[in-house]
Scaffold this motif. Structure first.
Motif, PDB file in Angstrom:
ATOM      1  N   LEU A  19     -19.774 -22.265  -9.607  1.00 29.82           N
ATOM      2  CA  LEU A  19     -19.688 -21.262 -10.661  1.00 29.82           C
ATOM      3  C   LEU A  19     -20.011 -19.872 -10.118  1.00 29.82           C
ATOM      4  O   LEU A  19     -19.322 -18.883 -10.412  1.00 29.82           O
ATOM      5  N   HIS A  55     -15.364 -13.841 -17.378  1.00 27.58           N
ATOM      6  CA  HIS A  55     -15.701 -15.046 -16.621  1.00 27.58           C
ATOM      7  C   HIS A  55     -16.675 -15.926 -17.418  1.00 27.58           C
ATOM      8  O   HIS A  55     -16.492 -17.141 -17.518  1.00 27.58           O
ATOM      9  N   GLU A  89     -14.980 -17.546 -20.552  1.00 26.65           N
ATOM     10  CA  GLU A  89     -14.100 -18.671 -20.243  1.00 26.65           C
ATOM     11  C   GLU A  89     -14.884 -19.934 -19.893  1.00 26.65           C
ATOM     12  O   GLU A  89     -14.343 -21.034 -19.987  1.00 26.65           O
ATOM     13  N   ARG A  90     -16.144 -19.768 -19.474  1.00 24.95           N
ATOM     14  CA  ARG A  90     -16.977 -20.911 -19.075  1.00 24.95           C
ATOM     15  C   ARG A  90     -18.237 -20.955 -19.932  1.00 24.95           C
ATOM     16  O   ARG A  90     -19.316 -21.309 -19.467  1.00 24.95           O
ATOM     17  N   LEU A 136     -20.674 -24.019 -20.115  1.00 30.51           N
ATOM     18  CA  LEU A 136     -21.414 -24.261 -18.886  1.00 30.51           C
ATOM     19  C   LEU A 136     -22.535 -23.242 -18.718  1.00 30.51           C
ATOM     20  O   LEU A 136     -23.670 -23.590 -18.363  1.00 30.51           O
TER      21      LEU A 136
END
Length: 211
Positions: A67, A103, A106-107, A110
């Motif tokens: 990541l 970024h 989109e994640r 997580l």
């Protein structure tokens, strides 16, 4: 040049394990989650987990590293090219600022699992390191002359990077109440100008009098 592709079955298994970990971290503390829990949720055998990772910390470390490498590639690598032509006093967010929040968006699951629901030290420290380099480069581009900074450069970088991290945590915890462009613009203006449009002039008055 190594062009060997990862077996699609390996990719799918790791995706299942990652999804299982995120779901479990939404439900309870990281420390209470076992390898067996992850395997059960991913609908794979415990032995399958160990084919890919030594243990749970190694699994989380691998997720974190991947990541953070992605983040670094998106916001730091292109910075040199964009920094030379960008007007840091325009009030508009630098493209890398917008990509930072894009970024994360989109994640989102997580990031929330590793940074908010359970603040995993390895990930939080790694994220701070990426932000440190990002902030240091930004301040160097915006103002290379130490005489024009209001504090020592290392203090300014530490101040801004810490604020970045906590704003990111706040943005995630509150389910992204501002768009990527809006939060990027606000954070950039705060980084360059501070919280005030103009330096506040507070009137001083003497102690209250009694009549």
């Amino acid at each position: 040049m190594n062009t060997k592709r990862t077996d699609p079955r390996v990719v799918r298994t790791r995706q299942l394990l990652r999804k299982a970990l995120i779901e479990l971290m939404e439900e309870r503390d990281y420390d209470s989650i076992s390898v067996q829990d992850i395997a059960d949720r991913a609908t794979v055998k415990r032995a399958t987990f160990y084919l890919h990772f030594v243990d749970k910390p190694a699994f989380v470390q691998k997720l974190s590293d991947e990541l953070l490498e992605e983040l670094s590639a998106e916001i730091i690598v292109p910075f040199n090219e964009e920094g030379d032509t960008f007007d840091f006093l325009s009030g508009e967010p630098h493209p890398s600022f917008v990509r930072l929040f894009h970024h994360i968006s989109e994640r989102f699951d997580l990031y929330r699992a590793l940074l908010v629901r359970n603040r995993i030290p390895y990930f939080a420290d790694g994220l701070l390191n990426v932000i440190h380099e990002f902030v240091a480069r930004g301040i160097d581009y915006a103002e290379p002359d130490d005489r024009n900074l209001s504090a020592a450069r290392e203090v300014a970088v530490k101040y801004v990077e810490s604020a970045f991290l906590e704003v990111i945590v706040w943005w995630i915890r509150n389910l992204m109440p501002y768009s990527e462009e809006e939060i990027a613009g606000q954070l950039m203006r705060l980084s360059i100008r501070g919280p005030y449009q103009e330096i506040p002039a507070r009137r001083r008055s003497g102690p209250p009098t009694t009549s």
